[in-house]
Design an enzyme around this catalytic site. Sequence first.
Site, mmCIF file in Angstrom:
data_model
loop_
_atom_site.group_PDB
_atom_site.id
_atom_site.type_symbol
_atom_site.label_atom_id
_atom_site.label_comp_id
_atom_site.label_asym_id
_atom_site.label_seq_id
_atom_site.Cartn_x
_atom_site.Cartn_y
_atom_site.Cartn_z
ATOM 1 N N GLU A 188 0.845 -1.206 0.000
ATOM 2 C CA GLU A 188 0.000 0.000 0.000
ATOM 3 C C GLU A 188 0.876 1.251 0.000
ATOM 4 O OE1 GLU A 188 -2.668 -0.376 3.364
ATOM 5 O OE2 GLU A 188 -4.266 -1.090 2.043
ATOM 6 N N GLU A 268 -7.334 -6.891 -0.380
ATOM 7 C CA GLU A 268 -7.624 -6.874 1.056
ATOM 8 C C GLU A 268 -9.097 -6.554 1.241
ATOM 9 O OE1 GLU A 268 -5.240 -4.365 3.528
ATOM 10 O OE2 GLU A 268 -3.371 -5.439 3.097
#
Length: 639
Positions: A188, A268
Amino acid sequence: MLKMLFLFLCLALLCCSSIQAENHVDNERSFAIDYENNQFLLDGRPFRYVSGSFHYFRTPHQYWRDRLRKIRAAGLNAVSTYVEWSLHQPEPNKWVWDGDADLVKFIKLAQEEDLLVLLRPGPYICAERDFGGFPYWLLSRVPDIKLRTSDTRYLKYAEDYLNQVLTRVKPLLRGNGGPIIMVQVENEYGSFKACDKKYMNKLRDIIKGHVGSDAVLYTTDGSSRQALRCGSVPGAYATIDFGTSGNVTYNFKLMRESEPKGPLVNSEFYPGWLAHWEEPFPRVNSYNVTKKLDEMLSVGASVNFYMFYGGTNFAFTAGANIFDNYIPDLTSYDYDAPLTEAGDPTPKYFDIRKTVSKYLPLPNVPTPNVSVKGDYGTVPMTAVLRLFDPEARHLFGSKTVHSTKPLTFEALNLPHWLVLYTADLPVGESSRDDSTLHATPKDRALVYFDDNLSGVLSRTHNVRSVQLKTPGARSLKLLVENQGRVNFGNVDVEDFKGIFNVTLNDFEISPWNATGFKFDTIFESSLDAVEVKRYMEVRTLSSGPQILVGHFNVSGDPRDTYLNTAEWGKGIAFVNGYNVGRYWALMGPQMTLYVPAPYLKEGLNKLVMVELEYVPENREINFQIAPVLDRLRKPKLAA
Ligand SMILES: *[C@@H]1O[C@H](CO)[C@@H](O)[C@H](O)[C@H]1NC(C)=O
Ligand SMILES: *[C@@H]1O[C@H](CO)[C@@H](O)[C@H](O)[C@H]1NC(C)=O
Ligand SMILES: *[C@@H]1O[C@H](CO)[C@@H](O)[C@H](O)[C@H]1NC(C)=O
Ligand SMILES: *[C@@H]1O[C@H](CO)[C@@H](O)[C@H](O)[C@H]1NC(C)=O
Ligand SMILES: *[C@@H]1O[C@H](CO)[C@@H](O)[C@H](O)[C@H]1NC(C)=O
Ligand SMILES: *[C@@H]1O[C@H](CO)[C@@H](O)[C@H](O)[C@H]1NC(C)=O
Ligand SMILES: *[C@@H]1O[C@H](CO)[C@@H](O)[C@H](O)[C@H]1NC(C)=O
């Protein structure tokens, strides 16, 4: 009806095994993206994954197979794990790859349990782990390091680490016959301020150098254009992540701006959520999870649950987030996931299995039961030492270091938990009626004037002063707790610990002595020889923390159990030398510490507690069969 179902299952199984047999024959192992048809290809055949996150470093290795099997039994066909740098390289010249750090064994077990693997080696992983998985010594070695950037001093260490990991897992890549199909680059990265393209290109090159075309490289980012722009890198497939409140159409449209063709992926998908001290324990509704899952699977997407099984932040491995304030993560990483912290299935687990079964064949693996827990009753604890006793410093304190300014934990080469800073108060200043101590704590400091607890400094609550109520006090003790290095946030990424800018009124306090308390598991054995020969406080510990010892019997095979700390204050607990993590029952919401059966033994077991603030009058604690994770309290001490 039942009979027919049985027949059908048998047929389905036969089909599956014939496909497997065929695979063995042609022996062509590969994993790739079929851009033309918006799908993955596993060994040349159309494929999509429904994966579950499970981090090997949050569970004793004895339980790895059990948890993997339960993930497979839910119908999932892959497992996703981070790799934690600090676990594998705890000191610059020390590498660890065995026991709970046996990454290769974990991946092989996954393959044996019929799961493919999505590997996320970092080097930064966030994951609610201390320092986002970075080893603390990066800050000792290079105090002005710029983490997660192309700072060559950082990259040198990161490259060493990645080379170590990737050399080990190379034979386990799909192209080499192993289960690893995806390897993530950074983590991320688009949520991080630096947006350093040179850094991402370099990481991609290092990873590509090992992986080649034997697995697919990917990145994942939150649902914003900015995040996808900074987090993606050419040569790695850009995916997105979002939870139950995310709009599936919108998010996949956003992903399409980065990847116009190829499979849709949510890397996710959150069936639960992370939890902090001093906040309510979050719950995510099962109906919402399966509804969103169904929607994603119905458009052909591949999905990874984060987390499918959370586990525990044992010892000092929990990190902290900075959203508005600094706020440390719980010891439990239950996450309200489909499998609980103890690996037990929840209703959510069965709901998900049902939804997945609409899209993927269910395996011939029996669904799990809730395991029977051990009730080991009440344990009387004996206070054997005060932390500030010279014997305590001698037994498990570091060498005392003198300096003009208080040294950081990193300068003291102390990865975790506690440093005691002592100094003399400037006499003229301390005799004033309105004297006030000012300091910036990282993260929390118990303040003792003349050996008497007088207040608490707190980073979370921005409490930076304590009034001196007894004029003329001569000595100052600051017991500073590192509550976990920041794992997510754009400030204080290089999260040095200690106490900063300490003044009495405007007068800088100096010089200082600093003693670190590391509490390695070995310290326990030395406690047996300690004789209790002094009065030990109960209730609020005005004269400092205590170390307490107790024993309990386990008859028959040990079972998982929970240590109920609800009547206690704040500290850590060791069971037979295993640090089962921090508790903070004065605050909550977590009241119980999970103690897995592999940490227990038949016969006599030993419990050691290091209690910082509060001991109940009866000095008793008990083991029980149920967890309590959601009891938020008002603290008895300020801040
Ligand atoms: C389910 O999701 C909806 C939409 O995001 C949300 O408004 C609702 O509060 C959620 N329900 C529960 C029980 O979490
Ligand atoms: C979801 O996003 C799509 C595309 O942006 C939009 O058309 C739709 O209205 C959104 N749905 C909801 C429930 O907000
Ligand atoms: C779950 O419990 C049932 C009833 O005791 C038993 O038949 C079954 O084998 C158990 N399942 C597993 C996976 O152990
Ligand atoms: C610091 O340590 C030195 C030497 O061990 C000792 O003489 C001195 O009293 C200590 N000072 C404080 C404030 O603890
Ligand atoms: C210690 O400090 C508390 C206030 O923080 C005070 O009530 C108490 O009297 C003090 N005890 C001693 C022995 O000075
Ligand atoms: C300490 O004070 C200096 C000078 O005001 C400041 O630059 C620094 O950021 C402070 N340190 C901390 C950790 O607050
Ligand atoms: C444990 O069991 C042994 C043998 O029954 C007994 O002698 C001992 O007192 C027990 N210890 C504790 C702490 O219960």
